[in-house]
Structures are given as C-alpha cells and as structure tokens.
Write a protein that holds these residues in place. Structure first.
Motif, PDB file in Angstrom:
ATOM      1  N   LYS A 221      32.740 -19.736  16.733  1.00 47.87           N
ATOM      2  CA  LYS A 221      32.939 -21.172  16.734  1.00 47.87           C
ATOM      3  C   LYS A 221      32.245 -21.871  17.770  1.00 47.87           C
ATOM      4  O   LYS A 221      31.805 -21.147  18.640  1.00 47.87           O
ATOM      5  N   GLY A 222      31.508 -23.345  17.636  1.00 55.02           N
ATOM      6  CA  GLY A 222      31.100 -23.666  18.670  1.00 55.02           C
ATOM      7  C   GLY A 222      29.646 -23.261  18.984  1.00 55.02           C
ATOM      8  O   GLY A 222      28.973 -23.048  17.983  1.00 55.02           O
ATOM      9  N   TYR A 223      29.367 -23.447  20.210  1.00 53.37           N
ATOM     10  CA  TYR A 223      28.029 -23.043  20.474  1.00 53.37           C
ATOM     11  C   TYR A 223      27.336 -21.818  20.305  1.00 53.37           C
ATOM     12  O   TYR A 223      26.202 -21.500  20.180  1.00 53.37           O
ATOM     13  N   VAL A 224      28.349 -20.786  19.983  1.00 50.37           N
ATOM     14  CA  VAL A 224      27.883 -19.463  19.863  1.00 50.37           C
ATOM     15  C   VAL A 224      27.587 -19.415  18.232  1.00 50.37           C
ATOM     16  O   VAL A 224      26.948 -18.344  17.809  1.00 50.37           O
ATOM     17  N   PHE A 225      28.041 -20.407  17.446  1.00 54.65           N
ATOM     18  CA  PHE A 225      28.011 -19.956  15.809  1.00 54.65           C
ATOM     19  C   PHE A 225      26.648 -19.832  15.346  1.00 54.65           C
ATOM     20  O   PHE A 225      26.548 -18.896  14.571  1.00 54.65           O
ATOM     21  N   GLN A 226      25.818 -20.809  15.892  1.00 55.74           N
ATOM     22  CA  GLN A 226      24.417 -20.682  15.163  1.00 55.74           C
ATOM     23  C   GLN A 226      23.501 -19.055  15.556  1.00 55.74           C
ATOM     24  O   GLN A 226      23.034 -18.460  14.841  1.00 55.74           O
ATOM     25  N   MET A 227      23.974 -18.784  16.892  1.00 52.03           N
ATOM     26  CA  MET A 227      23.349 -17.669  17.413  1.00 52.03           C
ATOM     27  C   MET A 227      23.999 -16.345  16.455  1.00 52.03           C
ATOM     28  O   MET A 227      23.253 -15.537  16.172  1.00 52.03           O
ATOM     29  N   GLU A 228      25.295 -16.386  16.327  1.00 49.17           N
ATOM     30  CA  GLU A 228      26.008 -15.264  15.558  1.00 49.17           C
ATOM     31  C   GLU A 228      25.325 -15.341  14.055  1.00 49.17           C
ATOM     32  O   GLU A 228      25.271 -14.212  13.477  1.00 49.17           O
ATOM     33  N   MET A 229      25.013 -16.272  13.596  1.00 49.80           N
ATOM     34  CA  MET A 229      24.754 -16.484  12.158  1.00 49.80           C
ATOM     35  C   MET A 229      23.109 -15.622  12.041  1.00 49.80           C
ATOM     36  O   MET A 229      22.986 -14.720  11.084  1.00 49.80           O
ATOM     37  N   ILE A 230      22.446 -15.621  13.120  1.00 45.75           N
ATOM     38  CA  ILE A 230      21.101 -15.058  13.186  1.00 45.75           C
ATOM     39  C   ILE A 230      21.322 -13.448  13.355  1.00 45.75           C
ATOM     40  O   ILE A 230      20.793 -12.714  12.826  1.00 45.75           O
ATOM     41  N   ALA A 231      22.400 -13.303  14.380  1.00 44.86           N
ATOM     42  CA  ALA A 231      22.437 -11.818  14.686  1.00 44.86           C
ATOM     43  C   ALA A 231      22.955 -11.129  13.350  1.00 44.86           C
ATOM     44  O   ALA A 231      22.708  -9.950  13.152  1.00 44.86           O
ATOM     45  N   ARG A 232      23.937 -11.701  12.767  1.00 45.98           N
ATOM     46  CA  ARG A 232      24.509 -11.215  11.448  1.00 45.98           C
ATOM     47  C   ARG A 232      23.337 -11.098  10.301  1.00 45.98           C
ATOM     48  O   ARG A 232      23.292 -10.037   9.753  1.00 45.98           O
ATOM     49  N   ALA A 233      22.644 -12.115  10.467  1.00 49.15           N
ATOM     50  CA  ALA A 233      21.423 -11.809   9.390  1.00 49.15           C
ATOM     51  C   ALA A 233      20.527 -10.659   9.747  1.00 49.15           C
ATOM     52  O   ALA A 233      20.039 -10.120   8.679  1.00 49.15           O
ATOM     53  N   ARG A 234      20.140 -10.583  10.654  1.00 47.90           N
ATOM     54  CA  ARG A 234      19.455  -9.434  11.348  1.00 47.90           C
ATOM     55  C   ARG A 234      20.132  -7.920  10.748  1.00 47.90           C
ATOM     56  O   ARG A 234      19.539  -7.076  10.229  1.00 47.90           O
TER      57      ARG A 234
END
Length: 276
Positions: A221-234
């Motif tokens: 959640k929060g500031y980490v959310f968008q980063m995790e979305m890309i990490a999961r996509a990769r």
C-alpha cells in the motif's frame, strides 16, 4: 547510451487505436477543482485521435463536492463516457483500482492522477509504443529522455529506431522532494534490477487482463504500491515499455509525503527483493 525510437507520426494514432477501447480509472479525493480540467483534456485527447474511451471516477467520499462535479460531467459528456463509481470512504489507491476495474468495458486501462500532474497529451504516445511492440504495460517516466520497450519486446534493433519526442522531467517540486523521488528510484533499481527508470510513477497503460492479474497479487500500500506492480509484472513475464513524460505538481490541493512513507518504502524494496 540512450536509444531513440522510430515511431509513427501523430496522424497514425487513429489506425493504431482502431478496434480498441481505453478505460481511464481516476481515483479522486477532494478534486472538485481539478476534475473538470482533467476530464476535458482527456475527452479532447481521445476525440482528436478518434479513440473509443470512458472515464471511471472512483471517489472516496470527498467532502468538497467532487461527486457533484462528476455527476455534472456525466450529464455533459454522457453517462457512458464519464462514470461516477464512489466508495464509502478513503480506502487506498490499490483498492480504488480494484473497484474501478469492476466497471471497465475497455480492453486497455489507463491509470493516472486526477490532479493535473499527468497530462493526457502523452496518452497517444503510450498507445503508439504499445502497438508498435505489442506491450502489456506502458509506463510514463519522469527520469528518461528515451522511449524504451522491453528488450524482448523490441521488433527491430534499437539502434535503428528514432523519435523526436521531449525528455521527461519534474516541475513544481522543491529540491528535497526531487532528491527523495530520485533516491527512491535509484534504491529500487539497484536492489531489484527491474530495468525501469521510474518505479514510483502512477501514469500507466495496461492491458485489462494484465492489470487484473497483477493487482490480484500485489500486497503493498502507499508509496510502495506502484513499485510492486512493476516488480510483479516483471516476475510474471509481462512486457513493459516507458515513455518520457513531464510531471507537474498538482495545481489545487495538497501533496504530502511523510517520513513514515519513506521508511515504509525502504522496507518494501528489500521485502520485494526477498520475496519476488
């Protein structure tokens, strides 16, 4: 060395978007002043490029009258173009996307901020890059001067590709906020090695089923959310491309980043390194 990509001219965006529909999910909270501007710009961008579109406004019970403005916009543009889908309270960005996805009828989804920090003029460039390389995700980057598809997604050698398009950048932030953002992206890329220059950005184009898949496994959640979305996509093998954008700090309202969020981000980076 930066690579420059050869792209079709703007007049070809109609052909590139033919047969597709683009759903924009706009999470809002106290965006009464910004919402009419961003909706007008989105409608203008889509209509000028003959693209099929809809905007899903996911409002978290804004006390400033945002929902009333959204209803007026639906009357103006049509309730098939602007759809207000409110929630009972401020429940977070990730769940706003989940909620908005329930109402998307497009085969592509655009996520962006409603505060005018993301300009819709870049959307045709997202669509062009997605079409050219058959990408699953296109994300806007504030920190690169070149358009970059995933290496395996490129259909021809990068050295032969050229485009005349401006570099990304950030406007309206003080030095401290710029350093925090740059540092956050440098830390994440150093630790995770995802090959994406702007992991904290929130201006992206997704294939609808891809977004549904990724968001179903994202936990942050929060500031980490968008980063995790890309990490999961990769980690799931999806192809990602980047388009340079200019980011302008919000015109109305406040934008805050707490010290707690910065600490949480650092923990999130190493948590993803350990678990993905």
């Amino acid at each position: 060395m930066s690579h420059i990509i050869d792209m079709p001219s703007t007049s070809s965006s109609t052909a590139l978007g033919a047969g597709n529909k683009y759903s924009v999910i706009l999470p809002t909270y106290n965006e009464r002043k910004n919402l009419p501007i961003i909706v007008w710009l989105l409608a203008k961008t889509f209509d000028e490029n003959n693209l099929d579109w809809e905007i899903i406004v996911v409002d978290d019970a804004s006390p400033d009258g945002t929902q009333e403005v959204a209803k007026q916009l639906a009357n103006l543009y049509g309730d098939d173009k602007v759809l207000l889908r409110p929630r009972a309270g401020k429940l977070g960005l990730g769940t706003a996307y989940v909620h908005g996805l329930e109402f998307c009828t497009g085969n592509f989804v655009i996520i962006m901020d409603a505060d005018f920090s993301h300009h819709p003029k870049f959307i045709p460039e997202f669509i062009k890059l997605q079409h050219l390389h058959n990408l699953d995700i296109v994300t806007g980057t504030r920190y690169s001067a070149s358009i970059r598809p995933s290496p395996k997604a490129s259909s021809k050698p990068l050295s032969s590709q050229r485009i005349g398009f401006g570099a990304g950048g950030v406007y309206g932030w003080d030095l401290k906020r710029k350093l925090v953002s740059r540092g956050a992206n440098f830390l994440a890329e150093t630790v995770l090695g995802l090959g994406v220059t702007d992991l904290t950005g929130s201006f992206r184009l997704y294939r609808l089923p891809v977004l549904r898949h990724i968001i179903s496994v994202t936990q942050s959640k929060g500031y980490v959310f968008q980063m995790e979305m890309i990490a999961r996509a990769r980690s799931l093998g999806y192809n990602i491309g980047e388009v340079p954008i200019t980011f302008v700090d919000r015109i109305y309202g406040d934008s805050k980043l707490s010290g707690g969020e910065i600490v949480q981000y650092g923990k999130g980076v190493f948590g993803l390194w350990a678990n993905i």
